[in-house]
Design a protein around this motif. Structure first.
Motif, PDB file in Angstrom:
ATOM      1  N   ASN A  15      38.131 -33.930  82.330  1.00  0.00           N
ATOM      2  CA  ASN A  15      39.588 -34.029  81.922  1.00  0.00           C
ATOM      3  C   ASN A  15      40.089 -33.255  80.565  1.00  0.00           C
ATOM      4  N   ASP A  16      39.090 -32.968  79.513  1.00  0.00           N
ATOM      5  CA  ASP A  16      39.291 -32.167  78.440  1.00  0.00           C
ATOM      6  C   ASP A  16      39.384 -30.828  78.903  1.00  0.00           C
ATOM      7  N   LEU A  17      38.300 -30.265  79.595  1.00  0.00           N
ATOM      8  CA  LEU A  17      37.720 -28.974  79.969  1.00  0.00           C
ATOM      9  C   LEU A  17      38.756 -28.261  80.907  1.00  0.00           C
ATOM     10  N   ILE A  18      39.320 -29.084  81.974  1.00  0.00           N
ATOM     11  CA  ILE A  18      40.228 -28.254  82.646  1.00  0.00           C
ATOM     12  C   ILE A  18      41.497 -27.827  81.924  1.00  0.00           C
ATOM     13  N   PRO A  19      42.276 -28.688  81.325  1.00  0.00           N
ATOM     14  CA  PRO A  19      43.344 -27.957  80.527  1.00  0.00           C
ATOM     15  C   PRO A  19      43.016 -26.817  79.547  1.00  0.00           C
ATOM     16  N   HIS A  20      41.802 -27.058  78.981  1.00  0.00           N
ATOM     17  CA  HIS A  20      41.268 -25.891  78.004  1.00  0.00           C
ATOM     18  C   HIS A  20      40.940 -24.658  78.796  1.00  0.00           C
ATOM     19  N   SER A  21      40.588 -24.821  79.954  1.00  0.00           N
ATOM     20  CA  SER A  21      40.002 -23.581  80.746  1.00  0.00           C
ATOM     21  C   SER A  21      41.182 -22.778  81.439  1.00  0.00           C
ATOM     22  N   LEU A  22      42.269 -23.355  81.353  1.00  0.00           N
ATOM     23  CA  LEU A  22      43.583 -22.867  81.951  1.00  0.00           C
ATOM     24  C   LEU A  22      44.161 -21.851  80.861  1.00  0.00           C
ATOM     25  N   ARG A  23      43.707 -21.762  79.610  1.00  0.00           N
ATOM     26  CA  ARG A  23      43.966 -20.872  78.517  1.00  0.00           C
ATOM     27  C   ARG A  23      43.068 -19.641  78.731  1.00  0.00           C
ATOM     28  N   LYS A  24      42.249 -19.599  79.523  1.00  0.00           N
ATOM     29  CA  LYS A  24      41.184 -18.324  79.542  1.00  0.00           C
ATOM     30  C   LYS A  24      41.392 -17.294  80.431  1.00  0.00           C
ATOM     31  N   ASN A  25      42.798 -17.242  81.190  1.00  0.00           N
ATOM     32  CA  ASN A  25      43.086 -16.425  82.032  1.00  0.00           C
ATOM     33  C   ASN A  25      42.232 -16.446  83.420  1.00  0.00           C
ATOM     34  N   ILE A  26      42.118 -17.719  83.746  1.00  0.00           N
ATOM     35  CA  ILE A  26      41.228 -17.809  85.147  1.00  0.00           C
ATOM     36  C   ILE A  26      42.056 -17.928  86.433  1.00  0.00           C
ATOM     37  N   LYS A  27      41.543 -17.512  87.085  1.00  0.00           N
ATOM     38  CA  LYS A  27      42.425 -17.178  88.755  1.00  0.00           C
ATOM     39  C   LYS A  27      42.074 -18.455  89.511  1.00  0.00           C
TER      40      LYS A  27
END
Length: 457
Positions: A299-311
Motif C-alpha cells: 500500500n506504500d509502493l502502489i502510490p509511489h509507482s504511480l509517479r514513475k510514468n507507469i501504463k
C-alpha cells in the motif's frame, strides 16, 4: 578487487575442536560443508562468478583438509572434490536440495524437520524423500544461509524472527525456475519449510492452451481483454496457477509498454523476461528490521509507482488493504492493470474484497461503497481450479463485473460458466464489453458454446 590468498577468515573453531572422525561420515561432512560455507561467506559476498568462487572454496577446502591431516584424519582427494561441489551448491543453489530443484517434475518440497522430506511432483503424486540434514539445528543453519545469500533481499531467520517468507534467486542450473521459500521455527515443534518451484516463468497463452489450462475460445477472449485494457482480477485457491496465468496474460502486452510489478516477494519475474518486457520496474515490499522499523508495504509502493510514468500496474497478490490503492490506480489512468486474489469462486470475490478493504485504512467504509468501487473498477474476474485427481489447472469461470443495479452487490454477467468437461469454462452470454473487444480484433464467433471445445489430454 584485492583479495588475500588463501582467504584469512578462520574455520569455525567449534568444528576444529571436534575429535577426529572420518570426513566421509555424514555429520562430519555436513559440518565441514556448513563451516567452509560460513568461512568463505565474506570473501564471496560480492561475487556471482562461480569460477572465482570455486578457487576461493578450493583453497578453503585444502586448508580444512590439512587441519584434518594434522589431527590424524586423512582426507581423500575424492572427499575434497565432494566438499568443493557441496559448498558450491550451498552457496549458489539450495545445497542438498539442488537435484530436486533441477528436476522439472518437482513442484514443491516440504520439510517437517530435517528428516521428514516430502516431494510433490507435477502429476500430483507426493513421495517421501531422504533426510536433508542430520539434525534440526543443521536444517535451521541451511535455511539461514539461503535467507542471507539466496534471497533477493537478505532476511533474518531466528528465534526472534521465526517466520520467513522470501523469493530465492535462481542458480545457473535452475533453467529459469522461480523459487519461493516459507519457513518457521520456534512457533512450530520442529523447524519447517516449504519450497515452491515456479516452473512456468516464461509462459504465454499459447503455452496454456497446450497445457489444457485454457482452450482456443478463452485464448482469443483473454488476449483481447488484455489488448483492450480491461482491468482483470485472477482468482483461485492455493496452487491453482494464478501467478502463471498472470504471467501469460502479461505476455500479450506490447513489449515496450512501461509496467510496474508489485509483490510481497519476487515471483512474477517479468523484468527478467527482457525479450517480452523491455520497460519494467519490479517492486518488492520491505520487511521491518530487527528493531521493528523500516517496513514498506504494497500500500506504500502502489502510490509511489504511480509517479514513475507507469501504463499498467500488475500486483502479484492482493492480500490486505492494498486493495484500496490498487483500485485507485485502476481508476486513475492505469486501465489494463491486473492482480490475483485468493478466493474459492467468482461469487466469493466480492465479500473477499470487502474483507480486504476493511482490514486497514478502509475499516470504516460501508460495504455498499466498497461494492460500488468494485463494480466501477474491475472489468473481469477469471477463476482457476485445480483438479486434485489429475493435478491439472484450468479456467472454470469468467465473470464480467459491472456497477451495482438492483442490489448493493456489483452486477455481473457469467460470460463463461463451468459447464464443460470436469467443470471447465464454456461461453454462456455475450459480454457488455464486446465492442471494446471487437475494436482490438476479437471475433465474436469465439463465444459460440458449440464450437468452444476443450481438448482433454
Amino acid at each position: 578487487m584485492s583479495r588475500s590468498w588463501p582467504p584469512q577468515t578462520p574455520i569455525d573453531p567449534v568444528l576444529m575442536s571436534q575429535p577426529p572422525t572420518p570426513p566421509d561420515n555424514g555429520q562430519t561432512f555436513r559440518d565441514a560443508v556448513l563451516a567452509i560455507t560460513t568461512a568463505v561467506a565474506d570473501d564471496l559476498k560480492d561475487t556471482e562468478d562461480r569460477d572465482e568462487a570455486r578457487q576461493v572454496i578450493q583453497a578453503r577446502v585444502q586448508q580444512w583438509s590439512q587441519d584434518q591431516v594434522a589431527a590424524g584424519v586423512p582426507v581423500s582427494f575424492a572427499t575434497q572434490r565432494r566438499l568443493v561441489d557441496a559448498v558450491i551448491d550451498e552457496r549458489f543453489e539450495l545445497g542438498v536440495l539442488t537435484p530436486y530443484l533441477n528436476d522439472r517434475r518437482v513442484e514443491s518440497i516440504d520439510l517437517n524437520g530435517c528428516d521428514q522430506v516430502w516431494i510433490t511432483y507435477n502429476d500430483g503424486s507426493c513421495r517421501r524423500g531422504p533426510a536433508i540434514a542430520t539434525s534440526d539445528d543443521d536444517l535451521i543453519k541451511m535455511i539461514q544461509m539461503w535467507a542471507l545469500h539466496k534471497s533477493y533481499n537478505p532476511r533474518e531467520f531466528s528465534a526472534a524472527n521465526p517466520l520467513l517468507n522470501t523469493a530465492l534467486q535462481p542458480g545457473d542450473g535452475d533453467d529459469g525456475v522461480g523459487v519461493r521459500l516459507s519457513a518457521t521455527m520456534a512457533v512450530t515443534r520442529r523447524p519447517c519449510a516449504s519450497i515452491r518451484c515456479h516452473r512456468l516463468v516464461d509462459v504465454t497463452l499459447d503455452d496454456l492452451v497446450k497445457l489444457g489450462t485454457i482452450n482456443r475460445s478463452l485464448y482469443a477472449f483473454l488476449r483481447a481483454a488484455v489488448l483492450a485494457r480491461l482491468n482483470i482480477v485472477i482468482t483461485g485457491g492455493t496452487a491453482a496457477g494464478k501467478t502463471t496465468l498472470l504471467r501469460a496474460l502479461a505476455s500479450v502486452i506490447d513489449p515496450a509498454e512501461r509496467l510496474a510489478t508489485l509483490e510481497s516477494d519476487y515471483e512474477l519475474f517479468l523484468d527478467r523476461l527482457t525479450h517480452r518486457h523491455q520497460n519494467v520496474i519490479a517492486f518488492q515490499v520491505r520487511q521491518a528490521n530487527s528493531e521493528g522499523a523500516g517496513t514498506i508495504g504494497l500500500n506504500d509502493l502502489i502510490p509511489h509507482s504511480l509517479r514513475k510514468n507507469i501504463k499498467r500496474i500488475i500486483v502479484g497478490e492482493v492480500r490486505a488493504d492494498e486493495i484500496v490503492p490498487m483500485f485507485e490506480a485502476m481508476n486513475t489512468g492505469h486501465p489494463g492493470s491486473m492482480c490475483t486474489i485468493h478466493a474459492d469462486g467468482t461469487e466469493e470475490i466480492f465479500n473477499r474484497i470487502v474483507m480486504l478493504w476493511t482490514r486497514g485504512v478502509g475499516a470504516q467504509t460501508p460495504p455498499a461503497v466498497i461494492h460500488l468501487n468494485t463494480g466501477e473498477t474491475i472489468d473481469l474476474v477469471v477463476h482457476l481450479r485445480l483438479d486434485p485427481a489429475t493435478n491439472t489447472r484450468f479456467v472454470s469461470e469468467v465473470l464480467e463485473v459491472l456497477p451495482p443495479a438492483d442490489s448493493e452487490l456489483p452486477s455481473r454477467n457469467h460470460l463463461y460458466r463451468p459447464t464443460g468437461p470436469g467443470g471447465r469454462a464454456v461461453p454462456d452470454i455475450t459480454p457488455q464489453c464486446l465492442p471494446r473487444l471487437k475494436a482490438v480484433g476479437f471475433d465474436p464467433a469465439q463465444l459460440d458454446p458449440f464450437t468452444a471445445r476443450w481438448e482433454i489430454r
